[in-house]
Enzyme design. Sequence first.
Site, short mmCIF file in Angstrom:
data_model
loop_
_atom_site.label_atom_id
_atom_site.label_comp_id
_atom_site.label_asym_id
_atom_site.label_seq_id
_atom_site.Cartn_x
_atom_site.Cartn_y
_atom_site.Cartn_z
N GLU A 123 0.87 -1.09 0.04
CA GLU A 123 0.85 0.20 0.01
C GLU A 123 1.02 1.34 -0.08
O GLU A 123 0.23 2.39 -0.51
CB GLU A 123 -0.88 0.29 1.62
N ASP A 147 -11.92 -6.38 -2.99
CA ASP A 147 -12.95 -7.66 -2.93
C ASP A 147 -14.46 -7.06 -2.31
O ASP A 147 -14.11 -6.37 -1.70
CB ASP A 147 -11.99 -8.91 -1.75
N1 SAH Z 1 -2.79 -11.60 2.60
C1 SAH Z 1 -2.66 -10.21 4.08
C2 SAH Z 1 -3.93 -10.60 5.11
C3 SAH Z 1 -4.53 -10.06 4.11
S1 SAH Z 1 -5.59 -8.67 5.85
C4 SAH Z 1 -1.26 -11.66 4.75
O1 SAH Z 1 -1.83 -13.36 4.61
O2 SAH Z 1 -0.10 -10.99 4.83
C5 SAH Z 1 -5.96 -7.57 4.57
C6 SAH Z 1 -5.57 -6.43 4.80
O3 SAH Z 1 -6.60 -5.17 3.53
C7 SAH Z 1 -6.23 -5.47 5.92
O4 SAH Z 1 -5.49 -4.07 6.51
C8 SAH Z 1 -7.80 -4.80 5.56
O5 SAH Z 1 -7.39 -3.18 6.18
C9 SAH Z 1 -7.74 -4.68 4.44
N2 SAH Z 1 -9.47 -5.11 3.95
C10 SAH Z 1 -9.04 -5.95 2.12
N3 SAH Z 1 -10.33 -6.36 2.26
C11 SAH Z 1 -10.32 -6.82 3.26
C12 SAH Z 1 -12.13 -7.64 3.95
N4 SAH Z 1 -12.63 -8.06 3.10
N5 SAH Z 1 -11.59 -7.57 5.08
C13 SAH Z 1 -11.43 -7.21 5.90
N6 SAH Z 1 -9.86 -6.60 5.56
C14 SAH Z 1 -9.94 -6.34 4.58
#
Ligand code: SAH
Length: 228
Positions: A12, A196
């Site tokens: 980001e 998403d």
């Molecule tokens: N793929 C990452 C985890 C991502 S968590 C890993 O394995 O390390 C998701 C991140 O994107 C968080 O920072 C949150 O702020 C944002 N985000 C995007 N879509 C989201 C969703 N459906 N629910 C919660 N947070 C979401």
Amino acid sequence: MTIGIIGAMREEIVPLLTLYKEYESIEIAGNVYYKITYKNATIIIAYSKIGKVHAAISATTMILRFGCEKIIFSGVAGGLAKGLKVGDLLLATKLCQHDVDITAFGHAMGFIPEGKLFYESDKQLCDMAKEVAKDMGLSIKEGIVASGDQFIANQQIKDSIVKEFNAIAVEMEGASVACVCDNFKIPYCIFRSISDSADGEASQSFDEFLESSAKISADFVYKIVDKI
Ligand code: SAH
């Protein structure tokens, strides 16, 4: 003027570091803060790591250690409102913590005594963002963003967050940055681009669109900072 820009994940903030090109790196408490001199301003950029606690550490450090006078969050989110698509840009008018639950004592979901159920983004920053979007020919959606320490990937949970908070998007950091800034009286605004739809396909969609959506938000924030 010192402006702080926070992302949750490396992806980001990389587009911003690429745009600013030159920066100094300062390590504090498990995070790297990138210091940039841009026109007459100092810009501090960091990715906090995921979740409300990490984001609160970064926001507090930016205010107390770097003297940031405005804070902007740039990142991705899960879309809740009907019609929101991957890549759509949005600004949070208000933020809440959807996972706070002391309802056993009669409090509303999301409410903590002496805290606020909804934290409001700075109106001037929001107005500026809308102007920038207009100039760029971009459409920007606005509404309530709900934050919690959960990746939402389930239609039922998604529906319950919409019902309880009338939120248009869900993520994991915005409300904690808002809470920190509100307490320190620092103007802030949270920008997100949809990665998403917080449903059963959310994790696949997130993996596919994290980079492209993060860039949409970062490019937009770059333009806003240019105007401040
Ligand atoms: N793929 C990452 C985890 C991502 S968590 C890993 O394995 O390390 C998701 C991140 O994107 C968080 O920072 C949150 O702020 C944002 N985000 C995007 N879509 C989201 C969703 N459906 N629910 C919660 N947070 C979401």
